[in-house]
Design a protein around this motif. Sequence first.
Motif, short mmCIF file in Angstrom:
data_model
loop_
_atom_site.label_atom_id
_atom_site.label_comp_id
_atom_site.label_asym_id
_atom_site.label_seq_id
_atom_site.Cartn_x
_atom_site.Cartn_y
_atom_site.Cartn_z
N PHE A 149 19.23 -51.11 -32.97
CA PHE A 149 18.01 -51.13 -33.78
C PHE A 149 17.29 -49.80 -33.56
O PHE A 149 16.83 -49.53 -32.46
CB PHE A 149 17.11 -52.31 -33.37
CG PHE A 149 16.05 -52.64 -34.38
CD1 PHE A 149 16.32 -53.48 -35.45
CD2 PHE A 149 14.77 -52.10 -34.27
CE1 PHE A 149 15.35 -53.78 -36.39
CE2 PHE A 149 13.79 -52.40 -35.20
CZ PHE A 149 14.08 -53.25 -36.27
N ASN A 150 17.25 -48.97 -34.58
CA ASN A 150 16.78 -47.58 -34.47
C ASN A 150 17.72 -46.76 -33.60
O ASN A 150 17.32 -45.78 -32.97
CB ASN A 150 15.35 -47.50 -33.92
CG ASN A 150 14.72 -46.13 -34.12
OD1 ASN A 150 15.01 -45.43 -35.10
ND2 ASN A 150 13.87 -45.72 -33.20
N SER A 151 18.98 -47.16 -33.58
CA SER A 151 19.96 -46.53 -32.68
C SER A 151 20.32 -45.12 -33.09
O SER A 151 20.62 -44.28 -32.23
CB SER A 151 21.23 -47.40 -32.60
OG SER A 151 21.68 -47.76 -33.89
N ASN A 152 20.32 -44.82 -34.39
CA ASN A 152 20.69 -43.46 -34.82
C ASN A 152 19.65 -42.43 -34.38
O ASN A 152 19.99 -41.27 -34.12
CB ASN A 152 20.84 -43.39 -36.34
CG ASN A 152 22.08 -44.11 -36.83
OD1 ASN A 152 22.94 -44.49 -36.04
ND2 ASN A 152 22.17 -44.32 -38.13
N ARG A 153 18.40 -42.84 -34.29
CA ARG A 153 17.32 -41.91 -33.96
C ARG A 153 17.03 -41.85 -32.46
O ARG A 153 16.49 -40.87 -31.97
CB ARG A 153 16.03 -42.30 -34.70
CG ARG A 153 16.10 -42.20 -36.20
CD ARG A 153 16.15 -40.77 -36.69
NE ARG A 153 14.98 -40.01 -36.30
CZ ARG A 153 13.84 -39.99 -36.97
NH1 ARG A 153 13.72 -40.71 -38.08
NH2 ARG A 153 12.82 -39.26 -36.56
N PHE A 154 17.38 -42.93 -31.74
CA PHE A 154 17.00 -42.95 -30.33
C PHE A 154 18.13 -43.35 -29.37
O PHE A 154 18.54 -42.56 -28.52
CB PHE A 154 15.80 -43.87 -30.10
CG PHE A 154 15.35 -43.89 -28.66
CD1 PHE A 154 14.71 -42.79 -28.10
CD2 PHE A 154 15.60 -44.99 -27.85
CE1 PHE A 154 14.32 -42.78 -26.77
CE2 PHE A 154 15.22 -45.00 -26.51
CZ PHE A 154 14.57 -43.88 -25.98
N ASP A 155 18.66 -44.57 -29.50
CA ASP A 155 19.59 -45.08 -28.48
C ASP A 155 20.88 -44.27 -28.39
O ASP A 155 21.33 -43.93 -27.30
CB ASP A 155 19.90 -46.56 -28.75
CG ASP A 155 18.65 -47.42 -28.68
OD1 ASP A 155 18.31 -47.89 -27.59
OD2 ASP A 155 17.99 -47.61 -29.73
N ILE A 156 21.49 -43.98 -29.55
CA ILE A 156 22.74 -43.20 -29.51
C ILE A 156 22.48 -41.79 -29.00
O ILE A 156 23.20 -41.30 -28.11
CB ILE A 156 23.44 -43.20 -30.89
CG1 ILE A 156 23.93 -44.62 -31.23
CG2 ILE A 156 24.62 -42.23 -30.89
CD1 ILE A 156 24.54 -44.76 -32.62
N PRO A 157 21.46 -41.05 -29.52
CA PRO A 157 21.20 -39.71 -28.96
C PRO A 157 20.95 -39.73 -27.45
O PRO A 157 21.42 -38.85 -26.73
CB PRO A 157 19.94 -39.26 -29.71
CG PRO A 157 19.93 -40.04 -30.96
CD PRO A 157 20.59 -41.35 -30.65
#
Length: 273
Positions: free
Chosen positions: A95-103
């Motif tokens: 949830f919001n992984s592209n902008r925060f969790d994955i980076p």
Amino acid sequence: MNHSLKLKKPLAVFDLETTGTNISRDRIVEISIAKAMPDGSVEVKTKRINPEMPIPIESSLIHGIYDEDVKDEPTFRQMAKSMAQFLQGCDLAGFNSNRFDIPMLVEEFLRVDSSLFDVKNRKFVDVQRIFHQMEPRTLSAAYKFYCDKTLDNAHSAEADTLATLEVLDAQIARYEGVKIETKKGEEIEPIKNDVEVLHEFTSSKIVDFAARMAYNDKDEIVFNFGKHKGKLVTDVLKREPAYFDWIMNNDFPRDTKQKLTQIKLSTSNTLFG
């Protein structure tokens, strides 16, 4: 729990709790991964991590994890190899992984060993992108809306992770076959029970995870911040080579530096030869 996603390979739905939101400086203090398997089963792993830095009180007040709670936990470096093995062959979701969790996760792996965790050939499904585009809000609201449940223990990594997986399941059931209109006035059916289709809808235009670079309308890579915002990266590198050095020597995520270096090297024959 089980799921009804149609998967060709495992989908690792994950959530991080961190010391803060600066991808370059902050560190992970807890990770929870719900690995959804093609056979419908789910394997959950949750682990606290010693961030090797103080946890700011404002962050602790959000996720409830304090320095004392993680002082005896392994560091990311100590558990990176086993985590990379657990995530091997998995597509990634959150949830919001592209902008925060994955980076943030990529940055932690790059800090340890740039070859340990490769995001190439992985699909990324950002449940928040589906939610915001189809029913513009937060994870708690999404959980109530799609699952008709109240999210207890919000900001607990495991509670958020399992809720995100349930929301994704419910989103597919609700929106598969539903048509929406694009900005160009075209009618599309963006949601299918297929990770590749969900990746295209939520993640297809990523240059670097921190979004310091982006694609313009012509699918050309441009800078997405600062004095060169909107300008072609290749043009800036050609006209102002020192800008590359400035980014390399300043507080930018390693992933951004890595992607920019790749662009520079791929055009070096024409730009710098």
